[in-house]
Write an enzyme that holds these catalytic residues in place. Structure first.
Site, PDB file in Angstrom:
ATOM      1  N   CYS A  67       0.809  -1.221   0.000  1.00 10.89           N
ATOM      2  CA  CYS A  67       0.000   0.000   0.000  1.00 10.89           C
ATOM      3  C   CYS A  67       0.840   1.268   0.000  1.00 10.89           C
ATOM      4  O   CYS A  67       0.318   2.360  -0.165  1.00 10.89           O
ATOM      5  CB  CYS A  67      -0.950   0.008   1.195  1.00 10.89           C
ATOM      6  SG  CYS A  67      -0.093   0.131   2.770  1.00 10.89           S
ATOM      7  N   CYS A 136      -2.170  -1.548   8.965  1.00  8.14           N
ATOM      8  CA  CYS A 136      -1.698  -0.306   9.590  1.00  8.14           C
ATOM      9  C   CYS A 136      -1.320  -0.543  11.051  1.00  8.14           C
ATOM     10  O   CYS A 136      -0.275  -0.063  11.517  1.00  8.14           O
ATOM     11  CB  CYS A 136      -2.774   0.778   9.498  1.00  8.14           C
ATOM     12  SG  CYS A 136      -3.192   1.219   7.791  1.00  8.14           S
TER      13      CYS A 136
END
Length: 171
Positions: A67, A136
């Site tokens: 990402c 994350c």
């Protein structure tokens, strides 16, 4: 004079348009993310950096190639092995920034070995991250571990140098 007035008017309109776009983006973020993510994204805690050459600073730099998120988390440790300060810089989405911000808050005041018990699942739960954003919180956990590892390596290196100086002084 007329050209200057038009230019000023055009600038005001584009600035107003930018403000409207930012407000719209913030509104979308607020609708799709938990309030804790929005809070840490809009008001991130402990953004910044320490001198990575400082022997009392541990730096963890991690990234997620899939990402493009990159997270740098640093800890400042006192002589007793307690984290007295922490900061981060993150290039990534709102969830990555929020995860970094939470991580820096959670490590402060804890012993370096104690922060190794902070798990990505704890961060994800606190922020109510959706499954697609769990990477994350994983980055935040990895950054904490990397910062502790870096600090410990510096301590070993510094301890070895002190032992060599002591041996040289007694010889």
């Amino acid at each position: 004079m007329l050209a200057a007035t038009r230019a000023a008017s055009s600038l005001a309109a584009s600035t107003s348009g930018l403000a409207q776009e930012l407000a719209r983006a913030s509104s979308v973020l607020a609708r799709h993310y938990h309030k804790n993510v929005v809070d840490h994204y809009e008001k991130p805690r402990n953004v910044g950096s320490f001198d990575k050459a400082d022997p009392n600073v541990g730096t963890g730099l991690v990234g997620a190639p899939a990402c493009g998120d990159v997270m740098k988390l640093q800890i400042k440790v006192d002589d007793n092995g307690n984290i007295v300060d922490s900061c981060f810089k993150t290039f990534g989405c709102g969830s990555a920034i929020a995860s970094s911000s939470v991580a820096t808050e959670w490590v402060k005041g804890k012993a370096v070995d104690e922060v190794l018990t902070i798990k990505n699942s704890d961060i994800a739960k606190h922020l109510s991250l959706p499954p697609v954003k769990l990477h994350c919180s994983m980055l935040a956990e990895d950054a904490i571990k990397a910062a502790v590892k870096d600090w410990k390596a510096k301590q070993q290196k510094q301890g070895g140098a002190q032992q060599q100086q002591s041996a040289a002084a007694t010889a």
